[in-house]
Design a protein around this motif. Structure first.
Motif, short mmCIF file in Angstrom:
data_model
loop_
_atom_site.label_atom_id
_atom_site.label_comp_id
_atom_site.label_asym_id
_atom_site.label_seq_id
_atom_site.Cartn_x
_atom_site.Cartn_y
_atom_site.Cartn_z
N SER A 87 79.38 -0.33 -8.68
CA SER A 87 79.50 -1.29 -7.22
C SER A 87 78.44 -2.52 -7.46
O SER A 87 77.28 -2.33 -7.37
CB SER A 87 79.14 -0.60 -6.25
N LEU A 88 79.05 -3.65 -7.46
CA LEU A 88 78.30 -5.10 -7.71
C LEU A 88 77.61 -5.10 -6.10
O LEU A 88 76.66 -5.90 -6.16
CB LEU A 88 79.13 -6.02 -8.24
N PHE A 89 78.24 -4.59 -5.38
CA PHE A 89 77.69 -5.03 -3.78
C PHE A 89 76.26 -4.41 -3.58
O PHE A 89 75.50 -4.61 -3.13
CB PHE A 89 78.72 -4.63 -2.94
N ARG A 90 76.58 -2.83 -4.06
CA ARG A 90 75.54 -1.92 -3.82
C ARG A 90 74.35 -1.89 -4.91
O ARG A 90 73.16 -1.39 -4.38
CB ARG A 90 76.10 -0.55 -3.66
N GLU A 91 74.90 -2.37 -5.99
CA GLU A 91 73.80 -2.38 -7.21
C GLU A 91 73.92 -3.96 -7.75
O GLU A 91 74.78 -4.28 -8.65
CB GLU A 91 73.99 -1.45 -8.35
N LYS A 92 73.27 -4.87 -6.95
CA LYS A 92 73.57 -6.46 -7.56
C LYS A 92 72.55 -6.63 -8.78
O LYS A 92 71.98 -5.77 -9.25
CB LYS A 92 72.90 -7.34 -6.34
N VAL A 93 72.90 -7.97 -9.46
CA VAL A 93 72.11 -8.20 -10.50
C VAL A 93 71.53 -9.48 -10.18
O VAL A 93 71.93 -10.33 -9.47
CB VAL A 93 73.10 -8.40 -11.85
N THR A 94 70.44 -9.71 -10.93
CA THR A 94 69.62 -10.92 -10.98
C THR A 94 70.45 -12.06 -11.39
O THR A 94 71.22 -12.00 -12.41
CB THR A 94 68.39 -11.05 -11.81
N ALA A 95 70.48 -13.22 -10.68
CA ALA A 95 71.68 -14.29 -11.33
C ALA A 95 70.77 -15.73 -10.92
O ALA A 95 70.05 -15.93 -10.32
CB ALA A 95 72.93 -14.14 -10.49
N THR A 123 89.56 -11.36 -4.08
CA THR A 123 88.38 -10.61 -4.62
C THR A 123 87.49 -9.86 -3.55
O THR A 123 87.16 -9.12 -3.59
CB THR A 123 87.26 -11.71 -5.24
N LEU A 124 87.54 -10.92 -2.34
CA LEU A 124 87.13 -10.33 -1.04
C LEU A 124 87.71 -9.05 -0.66
O LEU A 124 87.21 -7.99 -0.35
CB LEU A 124 87.14 -11.42 0.07
N GLN A 125 89.17 -9.11 -0.68
CA GLN A 125 89.85 -8.00 -0.20
C GLN A 125 89.62 -6.58 -1.25
O GLN A 125 89.30 -5.64 -0.67
CB GLN A 125 91.36 -8.09 -0.42
N TYR A 126 89.39 -6.69 -2.62
CA TYR A 126 88.98 -6.03 -3.39
C TYR A 126 87.52 -5.36 -3.17
O TYR A 126 87.62 -3.94 -3.11
CB TYR A 126 89.21 -6.33 -4.79
N MET A 127 86.81 -6.04 -2.88
CA MET A 127 85.39 -5.67 -2.46
C MET A 127 85.48 -4.82 -0.87
O MET A 127 84.68 -3.94 -0.88
CB MET A 127 84.43 -6.54 -2.39
N LEU A 128 86.18 -5.28 -0.12
CA LEU A 128 86.20 -4.63 1.22
C LEU A 128 86.78 -3.51 0.94
O LEU A 128 86.45 -2.38 1.72
CB LEU A 128 87.08 -5.45 2.12
N ASP A 129 87.92 -3.30 0.02
CA ASP A 129 88.62 -1.95 0.09
C ASP A 129 87.73 -0.89 -0.45
O ASP A 129 87.85 0.15 -0.09
CB ASP A 129 89.83 -2.03 -0.79
N GLY A 130 86.80 -1.39 -1.17
CA GLY A 130 85.81 -0.36 -1.79
C GLY A 130 84.47 -0.16 -1.16
O GLY A 130 83.88 0.67 -1.63
N HIS A 131 84.25 -0.86 -0.13
CA HIS A 131 82.90 -0.84 0.52
C HIS A 131 83.11 -0.92 2.08
O HIS A 131 83.27 -1.96 2.85
CB HIS A 131 81.81 -2.08 -0.14
N GLU A 132 83.22 0.20 2.61
CA GLU A 132 83.57 0.10 3.97
C GLU A 132 82.43 -0.46 4.96
O GLU A 132 82.77 -0.79 6.05
CB GLU A 132 83.80 1.75 4.73
N GLU A 133 81.33 -0.52 4.48
CA GLU A 133 80.17 -1.14 5.10
C GLU A 133 80.08 -2.63 5.19
O GLU A 133 79.44 -2.96 6.11
CB GLU A 133 78.68 -0.53 4.43
N ILE A 134 80.83 -3.43 4.45
CA ILE A 134 80.60 -4.70 4.32
C ILE A 134 80.96 -5.17 5.49
O ILE A 134 82.15 -5.16 5.86
CB ILE A 134 81.32 -5.37 3.02
N GLY A 135 80.13 -6.24 6.42
CA GLY A 135 80.86 -6.57 7.56
C GLY A 135 80.75 -5.99 8.62
O GLY A 135 81.34 -6.10 9.85
N ASP A 136 80.54 -4.68 8.56
CA ASP A 136 80.45 -3.55 9.67
C ASP A 136 79.14 -3.31 9.88
O ASP A 136 78.37 -3.53 10.85
CB ASP A 136 81.36 -2.52 9.35
N THR A 137 78.64 -2.25 9.15
CA THR A 137 77.25 -1.66 9.18
C THR A 137 76.08 -2.32 8.41
O THR A 137 74.76 -2.03 8.32
CB THR A 137 77.22 -0.15 8.79
N THR A 138 76.78 -3.45 7.43
CA THR A 138 75.72 -4.14 6.91
C THR A 138 76.09 -5.67 6.80
O THR A 138 77.31 -5.78 7.64
CB THR A 138 75.43 -3.58 5.33
#
Length: 354
Positions: free
Chosen positions: A65-73, A115-130
């Motif tokens: 999960s790129l959202f839960r485990e980000k990388v330096t950029a 891409t946003l939809q793909y990430m939202l589908d795999g991360h229920e927390e985005i825009g809700d609890t985080t």
């Protein structure tokens, strides 16, 4: 007639630089990095001669999960005639939390949405609890071959490109976002290369580069081997390039910015002068650290290369070499392509492939 079985530029005798390449000589030599394409190549029901000659390319720093485990950029703008999304936050926070997506200029909104939809589908927390998420998309203008006004790329194409991403050898040339691109008057598109930097017998780091090449005229090319007898597009155009750099070296976002700047050396060696209307943009990331989205600690500890160690100079050289060779690979692996209104862009021809 040029064969369809195209090869990397090294098969034609052109060796760039002194550093060794990785096993595949592409960006996926950086462990964990994945690349996927969706290519559109078909007539459009929008009038005679209208044609979809375009696509989407996805670059994923790792398979989790790129959202839960980000990388330096970091990112760097060589010339800012471009329409990217997400780079302001990347540079502010020094982190990447989405796939890097590439497409044509007018498809940035659709690819961002997919891409946003793909990430939202795999991360229920985005825009809700985080918080929300920062989607990164880069582009080049493929309107000579692609009927760009008809916006043929859909959000689903972006999703599919992400799903197809793999650690295997990168498909290069007239594929994905590179389908309709033109470089130095010849068929360009996706190209990739890598370099290995050795610390000692027990330790080495990899630098991988992927480009979306869409710039330059035939007379700008500085390598005579590449000035083939194939007809070249003569229309003057500044064009653009997106350069994606990946490394497993433990570097900070500021050090990544320094590596990103050195890709411009490789671009310049090919003959580019970063023209007025050229969007020349670099996006760089390191896979050495995964940065958790949520953590209970208020400090973090990480290993980072010393700034004054000779290894930094080797990484600079690797960035320049891999960029130059990736651009040549985008040319050597592309195929002659016909698109909008019958426009045809020829691939380079070589004596070994005639």
């Amino acid at each position: 007639m040029v064969k369809e079985n195209r090869q990397k530029i090294r098969t034609h005798g052109l060796i760039v630089g002194k550093l060794p390449t990785g096993a595949k000589n592409d960006i996926t030599d950086v462990a964990g990095v994945r690349v996927g394409h969706v290519t559109l190549d078909h007539p459009l029901d929008a009038g005679e001669g209208e044609y979809a000659c375009t696509g989407v390319t996805a670059i994923l720093p790792h398979g989790g999960s790129l959202f839960r485990e980000k990388v330096t950029a970091a990112s760097y703008v060589l010339n800012g005639f471009g329409k990217t999304t997400g780079l302001v936050q990347v540079n502010e926070l020094g982190m990447l939390e989405s796939p890097i997506m590439l497409t044509n200029t007018f498809s940035v909104p659709a690819v961002t949405q997919g891409t946003l939809q793909y990430m939202l589908d795999g991360h229920e927390e985005i825009g809700d609890t985080t918080g929300t998420i920062n989607i990164v998309v880069g582009e080049c203008n493929d309107s000579h071959l692609n009927s760009i006004r008809h916006c043929a790329v859909t959000p689903q194409d972006a999703i599919e490109a992400i799903r197809r991403a793999s650690e295997g050898p990168v498909e290069e040339g007239a594929v994905g976002a590179g389908k309709g691109m033109v470089a130095f008057g010849y068929k360009g598109g996706i190209g990739s290369s890598s370099r290995i930097v050795r610390v000692d017998d027990a330790c080495s780091y990899t630098v991988g580069v992927l480009v979306l090449s869409n710039f330059g005229r035939k007379e700008d090319l500085r390598i005579e081997l590449l000035k083939s007898g194939s007809p070249a597009l003569q229309e003057p155009a500044d064009g653009s390039i997106i350069i994606v750099l990946a490394t497993d070296a433990p570097v900070s976002d500021r050090q990544l910015l320094r590596l990103a700047k050195r890709t411009g050396i490789g671009l310049g060696r090919t003959g580019s002068h970063f023209g007025h209307g050229s969007g020349d943009i670099v996006i760089a990331f390191s896979t050495a650290h995964k940065i958790p989205h949520q953590a209970t600690e208020w400090t973090e500890t990480r290993t980072q290369l010393r700034e004054d160690h000779p290894l930094m100079n080797e990484l600079f050289a690797a960035s320049a070499e891999a960029t130059e060779e990736a651009i040549y690979n985008s040319l050597s692996q592309a195929v002659t392509t016909t698109g909008k209104k019958g426009n045809t862009i020829h691939a380079l021809s070589f004596s070994s492939t005639n």
